[in-house]
Write a protein that holds these residues in place. Structure first.
Motif, PDB file in Angstrom:
ATOM      1  N   LEU A  91       0.835  -1.205   0.000  1.00 37.27           N
ATOM      2  CA  LEU A  91       0.000   0.000   0.000  1.00 37.27           C
ATOM      3  C   LEU A  91       0.872   1.257   0.000  1.00 37.27           C
ATOM      4  O   LEU A  91       0.623   2.210  -0.737  1.00 37.27           O
ATOM      5  CB  LEU A  91      -0.909  -0.025   1.224  1.00 37.27           C
ATOM      6  CG  LEU A  91      -2.194   0.805   1.189  1.00 37.27           C
ATOM      7  CD1 LEU A  91      -3.103   0.333   0.068  1.00 37.27           C
ATOM      8  CD2 LEU A  91      -2.917   0.678   2.532  1.00 37.27           C
ATOM      9  N   CYS A 112     -16.562   5.724   7.800  1.00 39.89           N
ATOM     10  CA  CYS A 112     -16.346   6.078   6.394  1.00 39.89           C
ATOM     11  C   CYS A 112     -16.796   7.498   6.087  1.00 39.89           C
ATOM     12  O   CYS A 112     -16.243   8.151   5.193  1.00 39.89           O
ATOM     13  CB  CYS A 112     -17.073   5.076   5.501  1.00 39.89           C
ATOM     14  SG  CYS A 112     -16.301   3.433   5.503  1.00 39.89           S
ATOM     15  N   HIS A 124     -10.823   6.869  -0.703  1.00 39.24           N
ATOM     16  CA  HIS A 124      -9.877   5.746  -0.637  1.00 39.24           C
ATOM     17  C   HIS A 124      -8.472   6.241  -0.306  1.00 39.24           C
ATOM     18  O   HIS A 124      -7.716   5.567   0.393  1.00 39.24           O
ATOM     19  CB  HIS A 124      -9.864   4.993  -1.970  1.00 39.24           C
ATOM     20  CG  HIS A 124     -11.106   4.194  -2.229  1.00 39.24           C
ATOM     21  ND1 HIS A 124     -11.377   3.003  -1.605  1.00 39.24           N
ATOM     22  CD2 HIS A 124     -12.172   4.446  -3.042  1.00 39.24           C
ATOM     23  CE1 HIS A 124     -12.528   2.519  -2.025  1.00 39.24           C
ATOM     24  NE2 HIS A 124     -13.048   3.381  -2.894  1.00 39.24           N
ATOM     25  N   LEU A 136      -8.247   6.841   3.337  1.00 41.01           N
ATOM     26  CA  LEU A 136      -8.286   5.552   4.043  1.00 41.01           C
ATOM     27  C   LEU A 136      -6.906   4.901   4.035  1.00 41.01           C
ATOM     28  O   LEU A 136      -6.415   4.444   5.073  1.00 41.01           O
ATOM     29  CB  LEU A 136      -9.322   4.635   3.400  1.00 41.01           C
ATOM     30  CG  LEU A 136      -9.401   3.215   3.971  1.00 41.01           C
ATOM     31  CD1 LEU A 136      -9.828   3.243   5.436  1.00 41.01           C
ATOM     32  CD2 LEU A 136     -10.351   2.363   3.143  1.00 41.01           C
ATOM     33  N   ALA A 137      -6.271   4.860   2.873  1.00 39.49           N
ATOM     34  CA  ALA A 137      -4.937   4.248   2.775  1.00 39.49           C
ATOM     35  C   ALA A 137      -3.933   5.017   3.621  1.00 39.49           C
ATOM     36  O   ALA A 137      -3.112   4.420   4.339  1.00 39.49           O
ATOM     37  CB  ALA A 137      -4.485   4.209   1.320  1.00 39.49           C
ATOM     38  N   TYR A 195      -4.602   4.369   7.347  1.00 41.79           N
ATOM     39  CA  TYR A 195      -4.189   3.013   7.713  1.00 41.79           C
ATOM     40  C   TYR A 195      -2.672   2.939   7.907  1.00 41.79           C
ATOM     41  O   TYR A 195      -2.181   2.407   8.906  1.00 41.79           O
ATOM     42  CB  TYR A 195      -4.633   2.026   6.635  1.00 41.79           C
ATOM     43  CG  TYR A 195      -4.064   0.636   6.802  1.00 41.79           C
ATOM     44  CD1 TYR A 195      -4.578  -0.252   7.744  1.00 41.79           C
ATOM     45  CD2 TYR A 195      -2.974   0.218   6.039  1.00 41.79           C
ATOM     46  CE1 TYR A 195      -4.040  -1.518   7.911  1.00 41.79           C
ATOM     47  CE2 TYR A 195      -2.429  -1.047   6.202  1.00 41.79           C
ATOM     48  CZ  TYR A 195      -2.968  -1.909   7.131  1.00 41.79           C
ATOM     49  OH  TYR A 195      -2.415  -3.159   7.304  1.00 41.79           O
ATOM     50  N   PHE A 206      -9.884  -1.782   7.362  1.00 43.26           N
ATOM     51  CA  PHE A 206      -9.490  -1.211   6.071  1.00 43.26           C
ATOM     52  C   PHE A 206     -10.295  -1.831   4.940  1.00 43.26           C
ATOM     53  O   PHE A 206     -10.845  -1.124   4.080  1.00 43.26           O
ATOM     54  CB  PHE A 206      -7.995  -1.414   5.835  1.00 43.26           C
ATOM     55  CG  PHE A 206      -7.525  -0.930   4.492  1.00 43.26           C
ATOM     56  CD1 PHE A 206      -7.145   0.386   4.311  1.00 43.26           C
ATOM     57  CD2 PHE A 206      -7.471  -1.792   3.396  1.00 43.26           C
ATOM     58  CE1 PHE A 206      -6.721   0.847   3.072  1.00 43.26           C
ATOM     59  CE2 PHE A 206      -7.055  -1.336   2.154  1.00 43.26           C
ATOM     60  CZ  PHE A 206      -6.672  -0.014   1.999  1.00 43.26           C
ATOM     61  N   HIS A 207     -10.392  -3.170   4.914  1.00 43.80           N
ATOM     62  CA  HIS A 207     -11.098  -3.841   3.823  1.00 43.80           C
ATOM     63  C   HIS A 207     -12.599  -3.553   3.880  1.00 43.80           C
ATOM     64  O   HIS A 207     -13.239  -3.353   2.838  1.00 43.80           O
ATOM     65  CB  HIS A 207     -10.836  -5.340   3.874  1.00 43.80           C
ATOM     66  CG  HIS A 207      -9.429  -5.715   3.505  1.00 43.80           C
ATOM     67  ND1 HIS A 207      -8.831  -5.324   2.327  1.00 43.80           N
ATOM     68  CD2 HIS A 207      -8.494  -6.444   4.166  1.00 43.80           C
ATOM     69  CE1 HIS A 207      -7.597  -5.789   2.264  1.00 43.80           C
ATOM     70  NE2 HIS A 207      -7.360  -6.472   3.374  1.00 43.80           N
ATOM     71  N   THR A 216     -13.070  -0.123   2.604  1.00 45.73           N
ATOM     72  CA  THR A 216     -12.864  -0.103   1.153  1.00 45.73           C
ATOM     73  C   THR A 216     -14.126  -0.535   0.431  1.00 45.73           C
ATOM     74  O   THR A 216     -14.553   0.088  -0.554  1.00 45.73           O
ATOM     75  CB  THR A 216     -11.687  -1.017   0.763  1.00 45.73           C
ATOM     76  OG1 THR A 216     -10.492  -0.531   1.374  1.00 45.73           O
ATOM     77  CG2 THR A 216     -11.487  -1.050  -0.750  1.00 45.73           C
ATOM     78  N   ARG A 217     -14.741  -1.613   0.921  1.00 45.09           N
ATOM     79  CA  ARG A 217     -15.988  -2.081   0.300  1.00 45.09           C
ATOM     80  C   ARG A 217     -17.090  -1.028   0.436  1.00 45.09           C
ATOM     81  O   ARG A 217     -17.853  -0.777  -0.512  1.00 45.09           O
ATOM     82  CB  ARG A 217     -16.430  -3.401   0.929  1.00 45.09           C
ATOM     83  CG  ARG A 217     -15.542  -4.586   0.584  1.00 45.09           C
ATOM     84  CD  ARG A 217     -16.169  -5.899   0.990  1.00 45.09           C
ATOM     85  NE  ARG A 217     -16.321  -6.005   2.437  1.00 45.09           N
ATOM     86  CZ  ARG A 217     -15.394  -6.513   3.254  1.00 45.09           C
ATOM     87  NH1 ARG A 217     -14.242  -6.947   2.752  1.00 45.09           N
ATOM     88  NH2 ARG A 217     -15.611  -6.585   4.548  1.00 45.09           N
ATOM     89  N   SER A 262     -16.664   1.823  -1.851  1.00 48.95           N
ATOM     90  CA  SER A 262     -16.899   1.409  -3.239  1.00 48.95           C
ATOM     91  C   SER A 262     -18.377   1.176  -3.515  1.00 48.95           C
ATOM     92  O   SER A 262     -18.749   0.781  -4.629  1.00 48.95           O
ATOM     93  CB  SER A 262     -16.113   0.127  -3.544  1.00 48.95           C
ATOM     94  OG  SER A 262     -14.736   0.349  -3.366  1.00 48.95           O
TER      95      SER A 262
END
Length: 852
Positions: free
Chosen positions: A464, A545, A551, A554-555, A558, A585-586, A589-590, A593
């Motif tokens: 990442l 979120c 995103h 978020l990255a 993290y 994190f995952h 991400t979902r 999205s």
């Protein structure tokens, strides 16, 4: 004999007077003079009846020899003869030493002929060093003079210096390479008293006069450096004298038990912002930092005076600098005074060139002297600001550059906000570094993630980081995330202004400035949500979120969170905590999205995963439906997919029979345990007692009650550090055996008092316990109970007992064990807690369990 007691009584009076005078006016050198004089008077009184006319002499060596004798120090002595000592004299020596022991001294005595003692010194660097500072106390002067001359003549100065430097490096490595530990040894830590001694030993071995005035005249020290060295020595010596007095023994470690006492003895007191012990430790950290600065200049210089290394070639770098070996040197050291822009220019060159690792000592001295004049005019110079932010944009060797600039005080001079956090320790039971060291460790961790050579350590985070387009902003976020600590208020909020001002002054784009400010403001967000909230709850995920929004953020968050936790305390980072952050994190991400945005979608996705697994395993569809009905829809919202797959695979064929399962988590020192059995009173508390009795720390716990009134509780247990991984299967078997006995009703656990030990750190740096009870919106009878306290064995069990005693049903537990601190959150149900009296009674009962 009466004269011995009289001498002892006189010594005690003189010593107590020296201590009283020191406490009234703390002047270390005055104390040493008085204390050494008292000891010398006693020794001469004991010596004369035994050895007058014997031809022997008594010499002070080591610390006593240099006149640095602390209240409870060992007495370093040598009894010397020009020839081999006869047996009759040896008996008198034994009597003399025994008398000193009887008088409660701790004598360390070498005795023998000049030749024997010289041979001993040649074989032992410690003994040779002790004789370097030897001086005559009483007896015949001839053997003393001969010993001093012979040891000096036989000493290989170059070998001596190399041995002392190696000894110092080994000592530093043993201290983990930094004086900034929680309980530092004031004598042997990096920058401690022994480092000052080492500087003086290297000078003395070369025949130099080690008085500060003489070192100045011999151009070994500048007047400013001599003043700094003197001040550091007095500060460290004063702390060590206070330490001996408070401990009433020879103690060189600033242990938690004594930090408060020493701080108070030195005139520090608690206030609204800092504990007295934190004030003391900040003085200590700043002092050892200054000693380390001086070491960087003086030790290479002193070594270079006698080094046998061949002349190194000089290669021009530009018109101002040359390379000598692996060092960079100014062609004219006055360059830093003529043009202050060179203060950062030489660091820029250091960063750009892999073959240069240090500044040449004379250049370093001139550069450091110039840095002490950094002011607002220096900051306002655009070239300096471009170079400073360039250190982060270049990033090569960034950690080395920042640590170097911090060591020599440049970061604090350039950024006043940084100066306020230098040496600032936080006694919060999980930070173990001063704030400035912590921040630079976080930068180091972030930089490490960017290097392909370290990708094997944290593969996901490294991938990442290496694909992140604005790495320099992440380095700056790591640098600024805690910069506002120590100023009062919320450091995350206070730090926003620092970050935005820096961005405006250092040519960051609007997008870079916004990301930097947001990361500083919300740097604790991901850690708090992952460790303290139920990340399976869609409402929790949605709120998270909504704060993160993109995103990219978020990255970035993290990566900063991973670097931050790893830089706080090595004990805090483990595979379980890593998995929590990665899961959040995952999930985020979902969500960002557009997938899994509500509880229904989460329920459907997780249940479908379980259906596919069980179908492949041959479980009938009818049996699966029965299991779903027994578990209830809330089950799929409260648990992660991997837990669901593990639970359901074990329960699908029989969800009426009690069951326990455990598994060792991969690449970790933790177990995951599930317990399935009919619901009953105090089950959660009793299970926690079993785990505590086995010595496990409960890292996480999830209490769940099914629709058919069974408990399905899941725990993450940390295995005690003293166990080898090869022992894990045996530990697992023993735990499973006891749990199987328990779920089938064969183990009786009473509520007897259990003995547990609180660490010294927790006892002497206590954390004020906190209990907060909040009603859940739109859910009558449901409450969240948040607890912050010192960690201890059986704590979770005792809290569960309190809930049971107050008729409060524990439905969910979110456990965050942060070394010696716990931050736990419970969701409970009770129809009584809407009554303020009942709620207050519950709070007081919980606080009673949390008070150490």
């Amino acid at each position: 004999m009466p004269y011995r007691q009289t001498a002892r009584n006189l010594f005690e009076q003189q010593q107590q007077q020296a201590i009283a005078n020191f406490l009234a006016k703390p002047q270390p050198t005055v104390f040493f003079q008085a204390h050494c004089a008292a000891v010398e008077t006693l020794l001469r009184t004991l010596w004369s009846p035994l050895f007058d006319g014997s031809g022997l002499c008594l010499m002070a060596t080591g610390g006593f020899g240099r006149g640095e004798l602390y209240p409870h120090s060992d007495l370093d002595l040598a009894i010397v003869s020009t020839s081999e000592i006869a047996d009759g004299i040896q008996e008198k020596i034994a009597l003399f030493i025994q008398t000193l022991w009887d008088m409660k001294f701790k004598p360390s005595v070498k005795s023998g002929s000049v030749a024997q003692l010289c041979d001993s010194a040649a074989e032992d660097i410690t003994g040779d060093t002790a004789f370097l500072e030897a001086r005559l106390l009483c007896g015949d002067e001839a053997p003393a003079r001969q010993l001093i001359q012979e040891t000096a003549a036989r000493r290989d100065v170059t070998a001596f210096i190399e041995a002392k430097l190696l000894e110092m490096h080994q000592r530093h490595n043993k201290s983990q390479g930094s004086g900034a530990v929680l309980e530092p040894n004031i004598k042997s830590c990096p920058g401690g008293l022994r480092d000052i001694h080492t500087m003086l030993w290297l000078a003395k071995a070369q025949g130099l006069d080690t008085g500060l005035g003489a070192l100045i005249s011999q151009a070994i020290l500048t007047r400013t450096e001599a003043g700094m060295l003197s001040q550091c020595y007095k500060q460290l010596a004063a702390i060590r004298i206070h330490l001996h007095i408070c401990a009433r023994r020879a103690e060189d470690r600033l242990i938690f038990d004594l930090q408060g006492k020493v701080a108070e003895s030195m005139g520090n007191h608690d206030d609204d912002l800092r504990r007295k012990s934190e004030k003391l430790m900040r003085i200590f950290y700043r002092t050892v930092k200054t000693v380390t600065q001086l070491n960087g200049i003086l030790l290479p210089m002193l070594q270079g005076r006698v080094s046998h290394q061949p002349q190194q070639a000089r290669f021009p770098i530009d018109g101002d600098y040359v390379q000598i070996g692996n060092q960079i040197a100014a062609a004219d050291t006055a360059v830093f005074q003529r043009d202050s822009r060179h203060i950062f220019k030489i660091i820029e060159l250091l960063q750009e060139r892999n073959d240069i690792t240090a500044l040449e000592p004379q250049t370093l001295r001139a550069w450091w002297a110039a840095t002490r004049h950094i002011d607002r005019r220096f900051y306002n110079d655009e070239a300096n600001r471009r170079r400073f932010v360039g250190f982060f944009r270049n990033s090569q060797g960034l950690t080395h550059v920042l640590r170097f600039l911090n060591l020599y005080g440049v970061l604090g001079s350039y950024l006043p906000a940084w100066e306020k956090i230098v040496g600032l320790l936080q006694h919060d039971l999980f930070h173990i570094y001063p704030v400035d060291d912590h921040i630079l460790t976080v930068v180091h961790n972030m930089r490490r993630l960017s290097l392909d050579s370290h990708s094997h350590e944290l593969p996901f985070a490294s991938a990442l980081m290496q694909s992140f387009p604005q790495q320099s902003v992440l380095y700056l976020a790591a640098f600024f995330h805690d910069i506002a600590k120590g100023r009062g208020g919320d450091h995350a909020i206070e730090g926003i202004a620092d970050a935005r001002q820096f961005a405006a002054d250092h040519f960051l784009s609007v997008e870079e400035a916004d990301l930097l400010a947001w990361l500083v403001e919300d740097h604790l967000l991901m850690s708090a949500v992952a460790q303290k909230e139920d990340i399976q709850d869609p409402d929790v995920l949605r709120a998270f979120c909504e704060r993160v929004q993109t995103h990219e953020r978020l990255a970035a968050l993290y990566l900063l969170t991973v670097a931050d936790i790893r830089g706080t305390n090595p004990k805090l980072w483990n595979n379980w905590r890593a998995s929590l952050l990665e899961s959040l994190f995952h999930a985020a991400t979902r969500y960002l999205s557009g997938n899994g945005n509500n509880a229904k979608a989460v329920f459907s996705h997780r249940q479908q995963e379980a259906v596919e697994l069980l179908t492949r395993a041959g479980a009938p569809e009818k049996q699966q439906k029965k299991l779903w009905n027994a578990l209830g829809s809330a089950y799929f919202v409260r648990h992660q997919s991997r837990e669901i797959l593990w639970h359901t695979a074990n329960l699908v064929h029989d969800f009426e029979t009690p069951l326990i399962r455990s598994r060792i988590l991969p690449k970790s020192d933790s177990f995951q345990v599930m317990i399935f059995m009919p619901n009953g009173p105090r089950l959660f508390a009793r299970l926690c007692r079993i785990f505590s009795r086995h010595g496990f720390d409960i890292l996480a716990a999830r209490a769940f009650i099914t629709e058919h009134n069974y408990i399905l509780d899941t725990f993450i247990l940390h295995i005690p550090a003293q166990h080898d991984p090869d022992d894990y299967p045996n530990i697992q078997s023993a735990l499973e055996a006891e749990l199987n006995s328990f779920i089938h009703g064969h183990t009786v656990l009473d509520q007897q008092s259990y003995h547990y030990r609180i660490s010294r750190r927790s006892r002497f740096l206590p954390l004020a316990p906190s209990v907060t009870i909040t009603q859940e919106e739109d859910y009558p009878g449901w409450y969240t109970v948040d607890v912050i306290a010192v960690n201890r064995a059986y704590l979770l069990a005792d809290l569960a007992e309190v809930f049971f005693a107050h008729e409060v049903s524990l439905r969910y537990a979110k456990i965050a064990t942060l070394d010696e601190r716990v931050e736990d959150s419970f969701i409970v149900y009770s129809q009584c807690l809407d009554n303020p009296k009942h709620q207050q009674a519950l709070k007081q009962a919980l606080l009673a369990q949390l008070t150490v």
